[in-house]
Enzyme design. Structure first.
Site, PDB file in Angstrom:
ATOM      1  N   THR A 379      17.230  48.397  -0.890  1.00 14.47           N
ATOM      2  CA  THR A 379      18.559  48.845  -0.545  1.00 14.47           C
ATOM      3  C   THR A 379      18.298  50.248  -0.060  1.00 14.47           C
ATOM      4  O   THR A 379      17.173  50.722  -0.113  1.00 14.47           O
ATOM      5  CB  THR A 379      19.403  48.782  -1.830  1.00 14.47           C
ATOM      6  OG1 THR A 379      19.526  47.410  -2.200  1.00 14.47           O
ATOM      7  CG2 THR A 379      20.773  49.387  -1.708  1.00 14.47           C
ATOM      8  N   ASN A 399      19.900  43.391   0.563  1.00 16.55           N
ATOM      9  CA  ASN A 399      19.453  42.866  -0.727  1.00 16.55           C
ATOM     10  C   ASN A 399      17.935  43.011  -0.825  1.00 16.55           C
ATOM     11  O   ASN A 399      17.448  44.076  -1.111  1.00 16.55           O
ATOM     12  CB  ASN A 399      19.921  41.433  -0.978  1.00 16.55           C
ATOM     13  CG  ASN A 399      19.754  41.062  -2.452  1.00 16.55           C
ATOM     14  OD1 ASN A 399      19.738  41.952  -3.305  1.00 16.55           O
ATOM     15  ND2 ASN A 399      19.632  39.795  -2.763  1.00 16.55           N
ATOM     16  N   ASP A 421      22.809  37.500  -5.083  1.00 14.39           N
ATOM     17  CA  ASP A 421      23.437  38.362  -6.095  1.00 14.39           C
ATOM     18  C   ASP A 421      24.537  37.636  -6.878  1.00 14.39           C
ATOM     19  O   ASP A 421      25.055  38.153  -7.860  1.00 14.39           O
ATOM     20  CB  ASP A 421      24.004  39.637  -5.456  1.00 14.39           C
ATOM     21  CG  ASP A 421      22.980  40.776  -5.453  1.00 14.39           C
ATOM     22  OD1 ASP A 421      21.955  40.658  -6.154  1.00 14.39           O
ATOM     23  OD2 ASP A 421      23.201  41.770  -4.755  1.00 14.39           O
ATOM     24  N   SER A 450      27.446  43.485  -7.538  1.00 14.09           N
ATOM     25  CA  SER A 450      26.388  44.406  -7.104  1.00 14.09           C
ATOM     26  C   SER A 450      26.058  45.396  -8.216  1.00 14.09           C
ATOM     27  O   SER A 450      26.821  45.537  -9.174  1.00 14.09           O
ATOM     28  CB  SER A 450      26.885  45.162  -5.869  1.00 14.09           C
ATOM     29  OG  SER A 450      26.021  46.220  -5.544  1.00 14.09           O
ATOM     30  N   SER A 451      24.927  46.078  -8.072  1.00 11.63           N
ATOM     31  CA  SER A 451      24.591  47.189  -8.971  1.00 11.63           C
ATOM     32  C   SER A 451      24.660  48.525  -8.250  1.00 11.63           C
ATOM     33  O   SER A 451      24.324  49.560  -8.831  1.00 11.63           O
ATOM     34  CB  SER A 451      23.176  47.019  -9.520  1.00 11.63           C
ATOM     35  OG  SER A 451      23.058  45.813 -10.231  1.00 11.63           O
ATOM     36  N   GLY A 472      18.036  47.609  -6.765  1.00  9.61           N
ATOM     37  CA  GLY A 472      18.592  46.433  -7.453  1.00  9.61           C
ATOM     38  C   GLY A 472      19.185  46.822  -8.794  1.00  9.61           C
ATOM     39  O   GLY A 472      19.947  47.791  -8.897  1.00  9.61           O
TER      40      GLY A 472
END
Ligand code: GLY
Length: 570
Positions: A379, A399, A421, A450-451, A472
């Protein structure tokens, strides 16, 4: 408060003096103590070219939002493993008036997606299908995101902003050493996925100039015709044809329906800091808030940086937050998320009742899980401040590195594999070893959890920091540690970003530490208390790009030494 500020100011002056005074070489560590500083504005991103283009736009009179559009698209050109047109992201902003907000341009599941689309008739999870090729692709949100941000806050014409980006794609950029290694590493899987040669299937060496004429033409079309070129026009038609030829299910209707959405950010206090972070469909803000609010009950500054006790507090808070993430979080347009309860002080205190400094709380006492998958996480994050007082934090992604590995030669860009995800099957770990539940099950038009944690921080009602990172599931814990490094452990922004990091995500029940830099004494001490510590994994944890506002109002960048990340100020 004032005394604290004065001390911080003195500390920063000392650092300046140390860095600039040849007599003090002996005090200097191999890494700079202080990052790049500037007076009026700054861009910190994964690539020098992108930071420079963002800075140039601001020097032409543009604001941070114009620079956001330029930087985002420049990263798509010169950092194609994560920068994108075929992915999505999140932005958190604070305007010069102190207004804060968040933009969600996360990808969505296509209309033809279904809960069990990655399971065969025996209920077996077909892992590769959510990771590689056409079926892994979510409806891209990036172009909608940049146009939404530009429409509300932009000040320069989109053509002016995109001009240098188009030139970058046309004239090319120099491949760095790290980038050459990465491109060479992925060329075989890109070739296998696409069943043909392309720009990305060559052998690269540092210093090669990478030109992408197809991407320049796509960007020119977007510059001429606007957002609709991508979601309705010729690009849309080419993209859908390409995806369907490669087993994808995204239709023209999916592209036409896509909208980026303004969201209320997650806002909470940590001591005297006011933290503004990304709300669902990212888990970033909620998990960061849970961990920081829990940490506030422990005097970690007195325990020391990355000591056993500090690591224990953070690991145990992380363990509990990631367990909640798995159960409660997903797309807020599809499920109800009990945000207030998850962030209530009473609840967070109760969650830590089972913690003792004597030993680890095993994750199986909270819930069960599985092992991390070995795929890398790509990312990218950039932070921008301008001379008008606006600040933004943006995290954007395909991703995995190069997303689904599907590359449209005609359009010149990669497509995401964000469908991974979602929780494809309850209890089955995704790319990041994260376990999901119903809250994050696949449904048509739903956004995957998402994180990503783009975050802005105020102190004394003024901007204090902007930060974020790729990585991630490790995004949240990298942002967390960077904030604490500055606030609790008095590091400069650059030191905070470069400091060794660790990560725990509930399942697998492992404390991952950065193999080359984490203190072996702490590792041994944690092991003696029952923690399983992974110190053999060679991968880095996060690549944080941040900006700190110094007491005199100037800016200090933290550009992570782990990548080619570069700060450019003016
Ligand atoms: N694709 C990584 C994330 O959104 O967390």
């Amino acid at each position: 408060m004032k005394i604290k500020h004065a001390l911080l100011y003195l500390f920063v002056l000392l650092l300046f003096w140390q860095c600039n005074n040849p007599q003090t070489e002996i005090l200097q560590s191999p890494q700079p103590l202080l990052g790049v500083t500037s007076q009026r504005g700054m861009v910190v991103s994964a690539r020098e070219e992108a930071s420079k283009i963002g800075r140039d736009i601001m020097q032409q009179g543009g604001n941070a939002f114009d620079a956001m559009v330029a930087t985002e698209m420049a990263l798509a050109v010169c950092y194609p493993n994560a920068g994108n047109l075929g992915g999505g992201g999140f932005m958190v902003y604070r305007t010069h008036k102190g207004e804060v907000g968040a933009l969600d341009y996360r990808e969505k599941a296509p209309l033809l997606a279904s809960k069990d689309m990655y399971l065969d008739q025996n209920n077996t999870y077909l892992r590769d299908k959510s990771k590689t090729g056409g079926l892994a692709v979510g409806v891209p949100g990036t172009i909608a995101g940049i146009f939404k941000a530009h429409h509300k806050f932009g000040s320069l014409p989109i053509q002016t902003i995109l001009r240098p980006v188009i030139l970058l794609a046309k004239n090319g950029f120099k491949i760095t050493e790290k980038q050459a290694a990465q491109l060479n590493n992925y060329s075989a899987v890109i070739k296998k996925t696409n069943k043909e040669n392309s720009l990305y299937t060559k052998k690269f060496k540092p210093g090669d100039v990478f030109v992408n004429k197809a991407l320049a033409a796509t960007l020119q079309e977007i510059s001429n015709k606007g957002r609709s070129a991508f979601y309705q026009g010729d690009i849309a038609k080419t993209l859908v044809r390409f995806l369907q030829k490669n087993g994808g299910i995204i239709s023209l209707k999916d592209l036409e329906n896509y909208q980026a959405i303004w969201r209320e950010p997650i806002i909470f206090n940590y001591k005297d800091l006011r933290i503004i972070s990304m709300s669902p469909p990212s888990s970033g803000g909620i998990c960061l808030a849970q961990i920081l609010k829990t940490t506030a009950n422990f005097p970690i500054a007195s325990y020391g940086h990355n000591t056993t006790k500090t690591t224990q507090v953070l690991v145990e808070a992380q363990r509990r937050a990631y367990a909640d993430r798995s159960h409660y979080l997903g797309d807020p347009d599809f499920i109800d998320i009990p945000v207030d309860s998850l962030l209530s002080d009473a609840y967070l205190k109760k969650r830590m009742e089972s913690f003792s400094f004597q030993g680890a709380t095993p994750s199986h006492q909270i819930k069960h899980g599985n092992l991390l998958a070995p795929e890398s996480k790509e990312t990218t994050h950039y932070s921008i401040v301008d001379s008008y007082g606006n600040a933004i934090a943006v995290t954007t992604t395909l991703n995995a590195s190069f997303g689904s590995k599907l590359y449209s030669k005609e359009l010149g860009f990669f497509l995401n594999n964000e469908m991974d995800d979602f929780s494809a099957k309850p209890g089955a770990p995704n790319l990041f070893g994260l376990i999901g539940a119903d809250a994050n099950a696949i449904a048509p038009q739903k956004r995957m959890l998402s994180s990503m944690t783009p975050t802005l921080i105020e102190r004394d009602n003024k901007l204090w920091m902007t930060l974020g990172t790729p990585g991630g599931s490790t995004i949240i814990t990298s942002v967390l540690q960077t904030i604490l490094n500055v606030y609790e452990f008095n590091m400069s922004m650059q030191q905070a970003v470069d400091a060794p990091r660790f990560h725990h995500q509930w399942l697998p029940d492992v404390v991952r530490v950065e193999a080359t830099s984490f203190d072996t004494k702490t590792i041994k001490s944690l092991e003696s208390k029952g923690y399983v510590v992974d110190y053999k994994n060679p991968s880095i944890i996060g690549k944080v790009d941040a900006i700190l506002v110094l007491p005199d109002g100037s800016f200090e960048a933290g550009a992570d030494k782990r990548g080619d990340d570069t700060a450019v100020g003016f």
